[in-house]
Design a protein around this motif. Structure first.
Motif, PDB file in Angstrom:
ATOM      1  N   ALA A 289      -5.928 -11.807  12.323  1.00  0.00           N
ATOM      2  CA  ALA A 289      -5.963 -12.503  11.034  1.00  0.00           C
ATOM      3  C   ALA A 289      -4.716 -13.367  10.908  1.00  0.00           C
ATOM      4  CB  ALA A 289      -6.029 -11.494   9.887  1.00  0.00           C
ATOM      5  N   MET A 290      -4.859 -14.655  11.164  1.00  0.00           N
ATOM      6  CA  MET A 290      -3.706 -15.555  11.180  1.00  0.00           C
ATOM      7  C   MET A 290      -3.393 -16.089   9.779  1.00  0.00           C
ATOM      8  SD  MET A 290      -4.136 -17.753  14.697  1.00  0.00           S
ATOM      9  CE  MET A 290      -4.369 -16.966  16.281  1.00  0.00           C
ATOM     10  N   TYR A 291      -3.131 -15.166   8.860  1.00  0.00           N
ATOM     11  CA  TYR A 291      -2.817 -15.546   7.492  1.00  0.00           C
ATOM     12  C   TYR A 291      -1.570 -14.788   7.034  1.00  0.00           C
ATOM     13  CZ  TYR A 291      -7.635 -17.173   7.797  1.00  0.00           C
ATOM     14  OH  TYR A 291      -8.788 -17.791   8.200  1.00  0.00           O
ATOM     15  N   VAL A 292      -0.966 -15.261   5.953  1.00  0.00           N
ATOM     16  CA  VAL A 292       0.329 -14.738   5.532  1.00  0.00           C
ATOM     17  C   VAL A 292       0.252 -13.282   5.084  1.00  0.00           C
ATOM     18  CG1 VAL A 292       2.166 -14.970   3.816  1.00  0.00           C
ATOM     19  CG2 VAL A 292       1.243 -17.009   4.933  1.00  0.00           C
ATOM     20  N   GLN A 293      -0.751 -12.935   4.284  1.00  0.00           N
ATOM     21  CA  GLN A 293      -0.767 -11.582   3.717  1.00  0.00           C
ATOM     22  C   GLN A 293      -0.962 -10.488   4.781  1.00  0.00           C
ATOM     23  OE1 GLN A 293      -3.642 -12.744   0.711  1.00  0.00           O
ATOM     24  NE2 GLN A 293      -2.213 -12.119  -0.897  1.00  0.00           N
ATOM     25  N   PRO A 294      -1.888 -10.637   5.738  1.00  0.00           N
ATOM     26  CA  PRO A 294      -1.952  -9.644   6.812  1.00  0.00           C
ATOM     27  C   PRO A 294      -0.650  -9.563   7.610  1.00  0.00           C
ATOM     28  CG  PRO A 294      -3.974 -10.902   6.735  1.00  0.00           C
ATOM     29  CD  PRO A 294      -3.021 -11.573   5.798  1.00  0.00           C
ATOM     30  N   LEU A 295      -0.004 -10.708   7.815  1.00  0.00           N
ATOM     31  CA  LEU A 295       1.269 -10.707   8.533  1.00  0.00           C
ATOM     32  C   LEU A 295       2.310  -9.899   7.779  1.00  0.00           C
ATOM     33  CD1 LEU A 295       2.999 -13.735  10.208  1.00  0.00           C
ATOM     34  CD2 LEU A 295       4.269 -12.305   8.651  1.00  0.00           C
ATOM     35  N   GLN A 296       2.396 -10.104   6.479  1.00  0.00           N
ATOM     36  CA  GLN A 296       3.391  -9.374   5.683  1.00  0.00           C
ATOM     37  C   GLN A 296       3.114  -7.876   5.673  1.00  0.00           C
ATOM     38  OE1 GLN A 296       2.985 -11.566   2.005  1.00  0.00           O
ATOM     39  NE2 GLN A 296       4.705 -12.929   2.494  1.00  0.00           N
ATOM     40  N   ALA A 297       1.839  -7.499   5.630  1.00  0.00           N
ATOM     41  CA  ALA A 297       1.493  -6.085   5.688  1.00  0.00           C
ATOM     42  C   ALA A 297       1.889  -5.487   7.031  1.00  0.00           C
ATOM     43  CB  ALA A 297      -0.006  -5.896   5.444  1.00  0.00           C
ATOM     44  N   SER A 298       1.686  -6.253   8.103  1.00  0.00           N
ATOM     45  CA  SER A 298       2.055  -5.786   9.437  1.00  0.00           C
ATOM     46  C   SER A 298       3.562  -5.627   9.573  1.00  0.00           C
ATOM     47  CB  SER A 298       1.534  -6.762  10.496  1.00  0.00           C
ATOM     48  OG  SER A 298       0.119  -6.800  10.502  1.00  0.00           O
ATOM     49  N   VAL A 299       4.311  -6.556   9.010  1.00  0.00           N
ATOM     50  CA  VAL A 299       5.777  -6.481   9.047  1.00  0.00           C
ATOM     51  C   VAL A 299       6.265  -5.192   8.396  1.00  0.00           C
ATOM     52  CG1 VAL A 299       7.851  -7.469   7.998  1.00  0.00           C
ATOM     53  CG2 VAL A 299       6.276  -8.939   9.257  1.00  0.00           C
ATOM     54  N   LYS A 300       5.748  -4.873   7.220  1.00  0.00           N
ATOM     55  CA  LYS A 300       6.197  -3.670   6.501  1.00  0.00           C
ATOM     56  C   LYS A 300       5.832  -2.406   7.271  1.00  0.00           C
ATOM     57  CE  LYS A 300       6.147  -5.648   1.851  1.00  0.00           C
ATOM     58  NZ  LYS A 300       5.540  -5.577   0.500  1.00  0.00           N
ATOM     59  N   ALA A 301       4.616  -2.378   7.814  1.00  0.00           N
ATOM     60  CA  ALA A 301       4.184  -1.189   8.543  1.00  0.00           C
ATOM     61  C   ALA A 301       5.007  -0.994   9.818  1.00  0.00           C
ATOM     62  CB  ALA A 301       2.694  -1.297   8.880  1.00  0.00           C
ATOM     63  N   LEU A 302       5.223  -2.067  10.569  1.00  0.00           N
ATOM     64  CA  LEU A 302       5.947  -1.939  11.827  1.00  0.00           C
ATOM     65  C   LEU A 302       7.417  -1.605  11.585  1.00  0.00           C
ATOM     66  CD1 LEU A 302       6.001  -1.999  14.849  1.00  0.00           C
ATOM     67  CD2 LEU A 302       6.225  -4.502  14.776  1.00  0.00           C
ATOM     68  N   ALA A 303       8.008  -2.182  10.560  1.00  0.00           N
ATOM     69  CA  ALA A 303       9.404  -1.854  10.247  1.00  0.00           C
ATOM     70  C   ALA A 303       9.547  -0.366   9.942  1.00  0.00           C
ATOM     71  CB  ALA A 303       9.896  -2.687   9.069  1.00  0.00           C
ATOM     72  N   ALA A 304       8.591   0.181   9.202  1.00  0.00           N
ATOM     73  CA  ALA A 304       8.632   1.616   8.919  1.00  0.00           C
ATOM     74  C   ALA A 304       8.498   2.428  10.203  1.00  0.00           C
ATOM     75  CB  ALA A 304       7.518   1.977   7.936  1.00  0.00           C
ATOM     76  N   THR A 305       7.563   2.032  11.054  1.00  0.00           N
ATOM     77  CA  THR A 305       7.357   2.741  12.320  1.00  0.00           C
ATOM     78  C   THR A 305       8.613   2.717  13.179  1.00  0.00           C
ATOM     79  OG1 THR A 305       4.971   2.330  12.329  1.00  0.00           O
ATOM     80  CG2 THR A 305       6.024   2.738  14.462  1.00  0.00           C
ATOM     81  N   LEU A 306       9.242   1.557  13.276  1.00  0.00           N
ATOM     82  CA  LEU A 306      10.414   1.400  14.137  1.00  0.00           C
ATOM     83  C   LEU A 306      11.652   2.111  13.592  1.00  0.00           C
ATOM     84  CD1 LEU A 306      10.001  -2.350  15.165  1.00  0.00           C
ATOM     85  CD2 LEU A 306       9.639  -0.348  16.621  1.00  0.00           C
ATOM     86  N   THR A 307      11.608   2.490  12.334  1.00  0.00           N
ATOM     87  CA  THR A 307      12.756   3.198  11.751  1.00  0.00           C
ATOM     88  C   THR A 307      12.434   4.663  11.480  1.00  0.00           C
ATOM     89  OG1 THR A 307      12.110   2.349   9.561  1.00  0.00           O
ATOM     90  CG2 THR A 307      13.826   1.141  10.756  1.00  0.00           C
ATOM     91  N   GLY A 308      11.466   5.194  12.229  1.00  0.00           N
ATOM     92  CA  GLY A 308      11.228   6.625  12.197  1.00  0.00           C
ATOM     93  C   GLY A 308      10.148   7.121  11.272  1.00  0.00           C
ATOM     94  N   ASN A 309       9.385   6.223  10.644  1.00  0.00           N
ATOM     95  CA  ASN A 309       8.304   6.624   9.745  1.00  0.00           C
ATOM     96  C   ASN A 309       7.004   5.976  10.212  1.00  0.00           C
ATOM     97  OD1 ASN A 309       6.745   7.493   7.581  1.00  0.00           O
ATOM     98  ND2 ASN A 309       7.458   5.859   6.210  1.00  0.00           N
ATOM     99  N   PRO A 310       6.329   6.561  11.210  1.00  0.00           N
ATOM    100  CA  PRO A 310       5.121   5.940  11.772  1.00  0.00           C
ATOM    101  C   PRO A 310       4.105   5.610  10.687  1.00  0.00           C
ATOM    102  CG  PRO A 310       5.798   7.803  13.117  1.00  0.00           C
ATOM    103  CD  PRO A 310       6.657   7.843  11.881  1.00  0.00           C
ATOM    104  N   THR A 311       3.721   4.330  10.621  1.00  0.00           N
ATOM    105  CA  THR A 311       2.865   3.835   9.542  1.00  0.00           C
ATOM    106  C   THR A 311       1.783   2.935  10.110  1.00  0.00           C
ATOM    107  OG1 THR A 311       4.734   3.896   7.987  1.00  0.00           O
ATOM    108  CG2 THR A 311       2.826   2.552   7.369  1.00  0.00           C
TER     109      THR A 311
END
Length: 386
Positions: A289-311
């Motif tokens: 999904a090459m749109y802004v809102q899916p990208l922003q959701a992915s950013v938040k989820a991956l940041a949580a995963t990379l900082t010890g909270n798998p999301t």
């Protein structure tokens, strides 16, 4: 201490991830690598800048140096990653080998030209996919010293948004594409034709159902030949025929990828341990999904995963707001193709509802004053990735 994080790509995905990780972890080493200038800017502004007559530096919120200082990260601009050595956990940058702990590939997508172009057309035929592209095209417009005749090849989202923006900036615009109406992937045909009528009233030239078979220089002009033999003269040509995920780097490293992007699960993890993919280059459970809102959701989820909270990432039913002020357009394309469109119209104020066999709403498209219904309808639509 968390492993050092390396991000390839400094678009909205790469910088957004670095910013989000930094809010969760103030000390983790982060390196951003970019093949371009690595300026921090909002990509959607690229297709609104010409109407506002904004020079490129006005689109950049901060330079690479300012970004590095603000986030306490290392930013390596104008640096190309030649390959990824997954076994050694290293990036190959020419003669240099750069170790990584966690790696995120956020290389985005690249415009796909419909045919090869000769070197004689350099400086006359363009695509705009990042701020450096905007700089080059803006300079070409400025060099003319007058309003330009611009031919845009492509009737989709990018082509229509740039057409509206360049027209509002005082330029003469021709739109060319093989489809029978504008925004064919986002709108049922009657709504695409309504947008076309708004463009025609504004003075644009539309060439539906046409392919460009040749482009060649003609003195100071560029001549385009269409498949019906018609010729179009232009000062500049803008290619807007779609985007292809930049997967070559991942594929060469043995990471699972294909035409739809780098294949990741809902944690944005690739087929190789400690490597994730994010943004336009990533296909999440088969959805790119090459749109802004899916990208922003992915950013938040991956940041949580990379900082010890798998999301796991989830995409809601997020409508696409098309930047065409000549006729406002909102679209939530249905996930499945087996739908029936039910259209209500009052002139160019149109509502199109995509319904499945049981009458359940699967998507919608709105034009004109009907765009006010976007929130109401989105509440009844299924999520893109629930």
């Amino acid at each position: 201490m968390q492993a050092p994080l390396t991000i390839i790509g400094t678009g909205m995905a790469g910088i957004g991830l670095a910013r989000q990780v930094r809010t969760l972890d103030s000390s983790r080493p982060i390196t951003l690598i970019s093949a371009d200038s690595a300026d921090d800017y909002s990509k959607p502004l690229l297709s609104t800048g010409f109407a506002k007559r904004l020079p490129p530096h006005k689109l950049a919120a901060r330079s690479a140096l300012e970004l590095a200082d603000q986030l306490s990260v290392v930013v390596r601009s104008s640096t190309r990653v030649d390959s990824i050595d997954c076994a050694a956990h290293e990036l190959v940058l020419g003669p240099e080998r750069l170790p990584y702990g966690n790696l995120v590939i956020a290389t985005g997508a690249v415009p796909v030209p419909p045919f090869s172009l000769s070197e004689q057309l350099a400086g006359r035929v363009f695509s705009i996919n990042d701020l450096d592209d905007y700089r080059i095209f803006h300079a070409a417009l400025e060099s003319l010293g007058r309003p330009a005749r611009i031919a845009i090849i492509g009737l989709g989202l990018v082509g229509c948004e740039f057409a509206n923006d360049l027209h509002a900036g005082g330029h003469s615009v021709s739109l060319i594409g093989p489809e029978r109406a504008l925004l064919p992937r986002l709108l049922p045909e009657p709504l695409g034709l309504a947008l076309g009528q708004a463009f025609l009233r504004a003075g644009m030239h539309l060439h539906y159902g046409r392919l460009v078979t040749a482009i060649h220089p003609a003195g100071e002009d560029v001549d385009l030949t269409l498949d019906d033999g018609e010729g179009i003269g232009a000062d500049l040509v803008l290619i807007a025929t779609g985007l292809r995920p930049r997967v070559e780097l991942a594929e060469a490293a043995g990471i699972d990828a294909g035409p739809d992007g780098i294949r990741v699960n809902r944690y944005l993890a690739t087929s190789v341990e400690n490597i994730h993919a994010l943004g336009d280059v990533a296909s999440v459970d088969g959805i790119n999904a090459m749109y802004v809102q899916p990208l922003q959701a992915s950013v938040k989820a991956l940041a949580a995963t990379l900082t010890g909270n798998p999301t796991q990432v989830r995409y809601g039913p997020w409508p696409v707001l098309v930047k065409t002020p000549l006729l406002p357009v909102v679209s939530l394309p249905p996930i499945h193709e087996q739908v029936t469109w039910r259209i209500e119209a009052d002139g160019e104020d149109m509502t199109a509802l995509a319904e499945d066999e049981s009458g359940q709403l699967q998507g919608f498209a709105l034009t004109g004053r009907c765009v006010r219904r976007k929130v109401e309808l989105a509440r009844s639509a299924p999520p893109l990735l629930g």
